[in-house]
Design a protein around this motif. Structure first.
Motif, PDB file in Angstrom:
ATOM      1  N   GLY A  62       3.807   2.630  -9.049  1.00 33.92           N
ATOM      2  CA  GLY A  62       4.238   1.582  -9.736  1.00 33.92           C
ATOM      3  C   GLY A  62       3.027   0.934 -10.589  1.00 33.92           C
ATOM      4  O   GLY A  62       3.058   0.615 -12.040  1.00 33.92           O
ATOM      5  N   GLN A  63       2.118   0.512  -9.749  1.00 33.23           N
ATOM      6  CA  GLN A  63       0.861   0.100 -10.195  1.00 33.23           C
ATOM      7  C   GLN A  63       0.479   1.087 -11.336  1.00 33.23           C
ATOM      8  O   GLN A  63      -0.356   0.701 -12.256  1.00 33.23           O
ATOM      9  CB  GLN A  63      -0.103  -0.167  -9.357  1.00 33.23           C
ATOM     10  CG  GLN A  63       0.347  -1.332  -8.399  1.00 33.23           C
ATOM     11  CD  GLN A  63       0.061  -2.616  -9.122  1.00 33.23           C
ATOM     12  OE1 GLN A  63      -0.824  -2.998  -9.645  1.00 33.23           O
ATOM     13  NE2 GLN A  63       1.318  -3.332  -8.999  1.00 33.23           N
ATOM     14  N   THR A  65       0.799  -1.221   0.027  1.00 32.83           N
ATOM     15  CA  THR A  65       0.015   0.017  -0.014  1.00 32.83           C
ATOM     16  C   THR A  65       0.718   1.114   0.035  1.00 32.83           C
ATOM     17  O   THR A  65       0.290   2.500   0.078  1.00 32.83           O
ATOM     18  CB  THR A  65      -1.012   0.039   1.157  1.00 32.83           C
ATOM     19  OG1 THR A  65      -0.141  -0.056   2.320  1.00 32.83           O
ATOM     20  CG2 THR A  65      -1.993  -1.009   1.256  1.00 32.83           C
ATOM     21  N   GLY A  66       2.150   1.146   0.041  1.00 32.86           N
ATOM     22  CA  GLY A  66       2.919   2.311   0.061  1.00 32.86           C
ATOM     23  C   GLY A  66       2.713   3.112  -1.198  1.00 32.86           C
ATOM     24  O   GLY A  66       2.341   2.744  -2.238  1.00 32.86           O
ATOM     25  N   ILE A  67       3.438   4.226  -1.261  1.00 34.06           N
ATOM     26  CA  ILE A  67       3.300   5.352  -2.449  1.00 34.06           C
ATOM     27  C   ILE A  67       4.155   4.743  -3.599  1.00 34.06           C
ATOM     28  O   ILE A  67       3.791   4.852  -4.698  1.00 34.06           O
ATOM     29  CB  ILE A  67       3.839   6.735  -1.905  1.00 34.06           C
ATOM     30  CG1 ILE A  67       3.712   7.843  -3.036  1.00 34.06           C
ATOM     31  CG2 ILE A  67       5.235   6.656  -1.609  1.00 34.06           C
ATOM     32  CD1 ILE A  67       2.167   8.169  -3.354  1.00 34.06           C
ATOM     33  N   LEU A  68       5.418   4.209  -3.382  1.00 32.96           N
ATOM     34  CA  LEU A  68       5.979   3.549  -4.420  1.00 32.96           C
ATOM     35  C   LEU A  68       5.228   2.323  -4.972  1.00 32.96           C
ATOM     36  O   LEU A  68       5.127   2.595  -6.262  1.00 32.96           O
ATOM     37  CB  LEU A  68       7.366   3.008  -3.897  1.00 32.96           C
ATOM     38  CG  LEU A  68       8.411   3.944  -3.651  1.00 32.96           C
ATOM     39  CD1 LEU A  68       9.739   3.535  -3.198  1.00 32.96           C
ATOM     40  CD2 LEU A  68       8.667   4.847  -4.882  1.00 32.96           C
TER      41      LEU A  68
END
Length: 186
Positions: free
Chosen positions: A23-24, A16-19
């Protein structure tokens, strides 16, 4: 004293992180753009019986600047009207074509139907065009995509389509394998 061993399962990773979200979003965006380009340049024209051409000159500015992809659908010349944008062969039977606007429809002294075309940015009309020279009427256009169209030959388009299809299949297999692995870990 007894030593007790406890088996501890590792906690599943939270994604659930920002990265991860970045990426998604980026991967889905790239996938969408590639599929849209293939659809607009290859699939839709093939299914519609149309041909894609690239505007090479500024004669149709401002609506169709150089680099615009124009997709032309075959049409009966009798259905062309003044104001339609159409593509015609410069010389009947030759591959060189021009995409201009119909400026007039008339007849020669012999009674043959003729079309007069003119580029939107031109002050002079083109030479009269015979119905058999007309390749079709403009179906749709996409700015700047003509540069990509010019860069790829027919064989390169075929290979690109197969490569993208293979990449999509590989991507889906990786995603399914990752999901399967996550379920096994739970």
């Amino acid at each position: 004293m007894r030593a007790e061993l406890s088996v501890r399962r590792s906690e599943p990773r939270q994604r659930t992180g920002i990265l991860w979200w970045s990426g998604q979003i980026l991967s889905w965006l790239v996938l969408f753009v590639v599929l849209a380009l293939i659809a607009v340049m290859i699939v839709v024209p093939k299914l519609g019986g149309a041909t894609a051409y690239t505007v090479l000159t500024g004669s149709m500015r401002p609506q169709f600047p150089p680099g615009t992809l124009v997709v032309v659908k075959p049409t009966d010349p009798g259905q062309l009207r003044i104001g339609d944008v159409a593509t015609y062969q410069l010389v009947s039977g030759e591959p060189e074509v021009i995409t201009h606007r119909v400026a007039g429809i008339g007849s020669s002294l012999a009674g043959d139907q003729q079309f007069i075309f003119r580029g939107d940015a031109n002050n002079v009309e083109d030479k009269p065009v015979q119905p058999e020279q007309i390749r079709g009427r403009l179906w749709y256009s996409v700015p700047l995509l003509g540069f990509v169209n010019n860069a790829l030959t027919g064989q390169q388009r075929t290979w690109l389509t197969w490569i993208v299809a293979g990449g999509l299949i590989a991507y889906s297999l990786v995603m399914f394998a990752g999901a399967w692995r996550e379920r096994q870990e739970q």
